[in-house]
Design a protein around this motif. Structure first.
Motif, mmCIF file in Angstrom:
data_model
loop_
_atom_site.group_PDB
_atom_site.id
_atom_site.type_symbol
_atom_site.label_atom_id
_atom_site.label_comp_id
_atom_site.label_asym_id
_atom_site.label_seq_id
_atom_site.Cartn_x
_atom_site.Cartn_y
_atom_site.Cartn_z
ATOM 1 N N ASP A 180 7.335 -8.594 4.581
ATOM 2 C CA ASP A 180 6.906 -9.860 4.635
ATOM 3 C C ASP A 180 5.539 -9.914 4.688
ATOM 4 O O ASP A 180 4.810 -8.964 5.382
ATOM 5 N N ARG A 181 4.567 -10.915 4.450
ATOM 6 C CA ARG A 181 3.211 -11.038 4.359
ATOM 7 C C ARG A 181 2.691 -10.644 5.732
ATOM 8 O O ARG A 181 1.704 -10.039 5.944
ATOM 9 N N ALA A 182 3.173 -11.398 6.743
ATOM 10 C CA ALA A 182 2.761 -11.171 7.989
ATOM 11 C C ALA A 182 2.745 -9.740 8.739
ATOM 12 O O ALA A 182 1.771 -9.376 9.411
ATOM 13 N N THR A 183 3.839 -9.039 8.486
ATOM 14 C CA THR A 183 4.006 -7.579 8.927
ATOM 15 C C THR A 183 2.962 -6.844 8.008
ATOM 16 O O THR A 183 2.286 -6.083 8.794
ATOM 17 N N ALA A 184 2.949 -7.016 6.837
ATOM 18 C CA ALA A 184 1.827 -6.453 5.866
ATOM 19 C C ALA A 184 0.414 -6.476 6.598
ATOM 20 O O ALA A 184 -0.478 -5.724 6.679
ATOM 21 N N GLU A 185 0.176 -7.804 6.850
ATOM 22 C CA GLU A 185 -1.174 -8.325 7.444
ATOM 23 C C GLU A 185 -1.528 -7.654 8.673
ATOM 24 O O GLU A 185 -2.574 -6.810 9.002
ATOM 25 N N GLN A 186 -0.458 -7.386 9.620
ATOM 26 C CA GLN A 186 -0.372 -6.794 11.012
ATOM 27 C C GLN A 186 -0.691 -5.036 10.620
ATOM 28 O O GLN A 186 -1.684 -4.425 11.189
ATOM 29 N N LEU A 187 0.085 -4.506 9.556
ATOM 30 C CA LEU A 187 -0.065 -3.193 9.478
ATOM 31 C C LEU A 187 -1.448 -2.859 8.938
ATOM 32 O O LEU A 187 -2.249 -1.842 9.135
ATOM 33 N N PHE A 188 -1.887 -3.870 7.955
ATOM 34 C CA PHE A 188 -3.141 -3.420 7.098
ATOM 35 C C PHE A 188 -4.301 -3.468 8.425
ATOM 36 O O PHE A 188 -5.301 -2.605 8.324
ATOM 37 N N ARG A 189 -4.443 -4.502 9.285
ATOM 38 C CA ARG A 189 -5.165 -4.530 10.379
ATOM 39 C C ARG A 189 -5.303 -3.206 11.141
ATOM 40 O O ARG A 189 -6.316 -2.684 11.589
ATOM 41 N N ALA A 190 -4.172 -2.875 11.674
ATOM 42 C CA ALA A 190 -4.123 -1.515 12.131
ATOM 43 C C ALA A 190 -4.601 -0.418 11.536
ATOM 44 O O ALA A 190 -5.382 0.671 11.978
ATOM 45 N N ALA A 191 -4.208 -0.356 10.383
ATOM 46 C CA ALA A 191 -4.724 0.930 9.497
ATOM 47 C C ALA A 191 -6.374 0.812 9.458
ATOM 48 O O ALA A 191 -6.963 1.869 9.314
ATOM 49 N N VAL A 230 -11.871 1.471 1.690
ATOM 50 C CA VAL A 230 -11.366 0.154 1.603
ATOM 51 C C VAL A 230 -12.684 -1.000 1.966
ATOM 52 O O VAL A 230 -12.659 -1.725 1.335
ATOM 53 N N GLY A 231 -13.288 -0.673 2.787
ATOM 54 C CA GLY A 231 -14.451 -1.504 3.067
ATOM 55 C C GLY A 231 -15.558 -1.467 1.967
ATOM 56 O O GLY A 231 -15.865 -2.628 1.238
ATOM 57 N N ARG A 232 -15.688 -0.426 1.120
ATOM 58 C CA ARG A 232 -16.515 -0.395 -0.005
ATOM 59 C C ARG A 232 -15.636 -1.146 -1.320
ATOM 60 O O ARG A 232 -16.385 -1.926 -1.961
ATOM 61 N N LEU A 233 -14.551 -1.108 -1.248
ATOM 62 C CA LEU A 233 -13.616 -1.827 -2.354
ATOM 63 C C LEU A 233 -13.742 -3.150 -2.106
ATOM 64 O O LEU A 233 -13.966 -4.045 -3.075
ATOM 65 N N LEU A 234 -13.634 -3.584 -0.763
ATOM 66 C CA LEU A 234 -13.816 -5.341 -0.403
ATOM 67 C C LEU A 234 -15.087 -5.428 -0.917
ATOM 68 O O LEU A 234 -15.239 -6.864 -1.061
ATOM 69 N N SER A 235 -16.107 -4.841 -0.384
ATOM 70 C CA SER A 235 -17.472 -5.178 -0.684
ATOM 71 C C SER A 235 -17.707 -5.387 -2.046
ATOM 72 O O SER A 235 -18.653 -6.342 -2.813
ATOM 73 N N THR A 236 -17.499 -4.536 -2.942
ATOM 74 C CA THR A 236 -17.722 -4.256 -4.295
ATOM 75 C C THR A 236 -17.067 -5.532 -5.075
ATOM 76 O O THR A 236 -17.555 -6.087 -5.985
ATOM 77 N N THR A 237 -15.849 -5.956 -4.716
ATOM 78 C CA THR A 237 -15.243 -7.252 -5.196
ATOM 79 C C THR A 237 -15.416 -8.522 -4.515
ATOM 80 O O THR A 237 -14.817 -9.414 -4.943
ATOM 81 N N SER A 238 -16.125 -8.423 -3.394
ATOM 82 C CA SER A 238 -16.548 -9.538 -2.695
ATOM 83 C C SER A 238 -15.253 -10.498 -2.063
ATOM 84 O O SER A 238 -15.132 -11.437 -2.165
ATOM 85 N N LYS A 239 -14.320 -9.444 -1.548
ATOM 86 C CA LYS A 239 -13.092 -9.850 -0.991
ATOM 87 C C LYS A 239 -13.186 -9.672 0.257
ATOM 88 O O LYS A 239 -13.984 -9.038 0.976
ATOM 89 N N THR A 268 -11.870 -9.334 4.551
ATOM 90 C CA THR A 268 -10.984 -8.133 5.131
ATOM 91 C C THR A 268 -9.770 -8.651 5.585
ATOM 92 O O THR A 268 -9.492 -8.598 6.771
ATOM 93 N N THR A 269 -8.792 -9.176 4.724
ATOM 94 C CA THR A 269 -7.436 -9.443 4.839
ATOM 95 C C THR A 269 -6.723 -8.682 3.897
ATOM 96 O O THR A 269 -7.043 -8.196 3.020
ATOM 97 N N PHE A 270 -5.186 -8.791 4.357
ATOM 98 C CA PHE A 270 -4.273 -8.091 3.419
ATOM 99 C C PHE A 270 -4.439 -8.831 1.951
ATOM 100 O O PHE A 270 -4.244 -7.971 0.906
ATOM 101 N N ASP A 271 -4.471 -9.981 1.975
ATOM 102 C CA ASP A 271 -4.637 -10.736 0.633
ATOM 103 C C ASP A 271 -5.764 -10.150 -0.046
ATOM 104 O O ASP A 271 -5.871 -10.116 -1.271
ATOM 105 N N GLY A 272 -6.857 -10.314 0.685
ATOM 106 C CA GLY A 272 -8.105 -9.672 0.006
ATOM 107 C C GLY A 272 -8.097 -8.378 -0.651
ATOM 108 O O GLY A 272 -8.555 -8.045 -1.731
ATOM 109 N N TYR A 273 -7.525 -7.487 0.260
ATOM 110 C CA TYR A 273 -7.447 -6.182 -0.301
ATOM 111 C C TYR A 273 -6.501 -6.213 -1.289
ATOM 112 O O TYR A 273 -6.965 -5.405 -2.248
ATOM 113 N N LEU A 274 -5.394 -6.694 -1.393
ATOM 114 C CA LEU A 274 -4.855 -6.885 -2.871
ATOM 115 C C LEU A 274 -5.474 -7.407 -4.021
ATOM 116 O O LEU A 274 -5.213 -7.046 -5.296
ATOM 117 N N GLU A 275 -6.122 -8.230 -3.805
ATOM 118 C CA GLU A 275 -7.039 -9.021 -4.766
ATOM 119 C C GLU A 275 -8.054 -8.082 -5.155
ATOM 120 O O GLU A 275 -8.285 -8.099 -6.586
#
Length: 465
Positions: A256-267, A208-217, A219-226
């Motif tokens: 909901d977005r808040a729960t998804a963000e929390q789970l993403f950070r834990a993951a 996921v770190g490489r995915l975010l780096s490649t797309t310049s997004k 490290t948030t759940f919204d950035g991950y989806l984008e």
């Protein structure tokens, strides 16, 4: 003992049904192959490099074959699967030949016999006595220009061939093929994001770190989806028509977005427990459906396989070496959140596969018989054999008919087996239709139309080709 010519193979002994099956099969025997889901390496066609030897062609990369030999006491190292161990391909071939009788009645035995007979004019069975003679015959043919991958692609009459690709793949082989005027046919990438959606997948946070780096997004759940959406768009630009999701459990959940963000950070931190990771996976499968509604990619779900069941084999030989084992699958409750949100969306196509036969008549066919978005995936993996295809047709047709199915999916890395697999499916469908005609449940003209549609119209419509 000789190998029978393809002729009337797989047709039933009943004379009337056999005649009808042969007539229906003749309608589609030479129809182009549409293969919207498979695992052939696109570099095979982009580079057009000759095949090395018969063992590489028929044995080394076909885990249907290697798994049964392993079960019979053969070491995978002796078959050439150990990268650190050099094996004489002729010796590996001899192992297959000596154990040829073990493949009697299996789909692999049928496919291999079909390939040997139709491609190399081999009219005798493999054995210790014939091994070297058949090996030399194949090896001699592989040196000829008409046995290079592209020549075989044309000979097989492949119109569409889909591969399976990592979200961060640059898809360069696909671009080369698309730009080459000498290459006929379509080789399409398929977006396979499993390792980027499952926190329990090895190296998840790094991927996921490489995915975010490649797309310049960020490290948030919204950035991950984008980032995922951007890579999907990249695949679409390179011809992709579908996504592939090889989950163990097809569980979906809307968060909901808040729960998804929390789970993403834990993951990402590696602190999510099993309950949290399951919920995150379920939400991400839901998100993949949402994106498919938006961008039009067909969503295919291949659940119910315990991957790399034997840890020592996985650690020594890697994945896809024959020790993936089916488990039970449940769709009705698991897909409830997804189908309530997107099941009637006009642009959404969801193709459901299974290796748990019980789910076809109980869940998949009834779901496809109501939801416009749901299609019945073809018999897959352990079920893509002639008898299993007959059981599958019987299980789904009375509830959902023929036109809620996907068309045949060969799902293979073994390039030379593609025509054998498609022909076996066409013969099996011809037999099923012939029985309906003989029982006066379907007219012969309608059966002819269905036979043609199953290999052309239906897969083109389901996969938006």
């Amino acid at each position: 003992m000789t190998i029978s010519p393809v002729g009337n193979q797989l047709f039933p002994p009943n004379e009337r049904v056999r005649e009808l099956a042969a007539e229906l099969h003749a309608e589609v025997a030479d129809a182009p192959i549409i293969s919207p889901h498979g695992h052939v390496d696109p570099r095979l066609l982009a580079d057009n490099i000759p095949f090395h030897d018969p063992a590489e062609l028929f044995l080394t990369h076909d885990h249907y074959v290697t798994r049964l030999l392993h079960a019979s006491g053969v070491s995978l190292s002796d078959l050439g699967l150990d990268a650190d161990c050099v094996v004489d391909p002729r010796e590996a071939w001899r192992i297959l030949a000596v154990n040829w009788h073990r493949f009697a009645g299996t789909a692999s035995g049928y496919w291999l016999s079909h390939e040997l007979s139709s491609l190399f004019d081999v009219d005798e069975e493999l054995s210790a006595e014939t091994a070297d003679r058949i090996y030399d015959r194949i090896a001699s043919a592989l040196g000829k220009p008409d046995f290079r991958p592209r020549a075989l692609f044309d000979r097989f009459r492949i119109d569409v061939l889909a591969t399976t690709d990592d979200p961060l793949d640059d898809l360069a082989p696909h671009a080369r093929l698309a730009a080459d005027p000498a290459f006929r046919g379509r080789v399409l990438p398929t977006f396979r994001p499993d390792a980027y959606l499952d926190p329990e997948a090895p190296g998840f946070s790094d991927r996921v770190g490489r995915l975010l780096s490649t797309t310049s997004k960020p490290t948030t759940f919204d950035g991950y989806l984008e980032a995922l959406q951007e890579r999907r768009e990249y695949f679409i630009d390179h011809g992709a028509v579908s996504t592939d999701h090889g989950v163990v459990e097809p569980f979906t959940a809307e968060l909901d977005r808040a729960t998804a963000e929390q789970l993403f950070r834990a993951a990402m931190a590696g602190t999510a427990d099993s309950s949290a990771t399951r919920l995150f996976r379920g939400h991400m499968l839901f998100q993949m459906a949402r994106m498919s509604v938006s961008d039009g990619l067909v969503m295919t779900v291949h659940p119910g396989v315990y991957r790399n069941h034997h840890r020592p084999t996985f650690e020594r030989f890697g994945p896809d070496t024959g020790h993936d084992i089916p488990v039970r699958t449940e769709y009705t409750r698991n897909l409830h959140a997804l189908l309530n949100a997107f099941g009637t969306s006009p642009s959404f196509h969801l193709v459901l596969f299974a290796v748990d036969e019980t789910v076809y008549s109980r869940e998949i066919a009834p779901l496809a018989g109501f939801y416009p978005s749901v299609f019945i995936g073809a018999p897959w993996w352990f079920l893509d054999a002639p008898d299993a295809i007959q059981r599958w047709r019987s299980a789904v047709t009375e509830t959902a008919g023929f036109y809620r199915s996907s068309g045949f999916i060969d799902d293979t890395r073994a390039f030379l087996s593609i025509p054998a697999r498609h022909d076996a499916a066409r013969r099996s469908d011809a037999v099923f239709l012939a029985r309906l005609v003989a029982e006066e449940r379907v007219s012969l003209p309608t059966a002819r139309r269905i036979a043609r549609d199953l290999v052309d119209t239906i897969p083109r419509e389901v996969f938006k080709l």
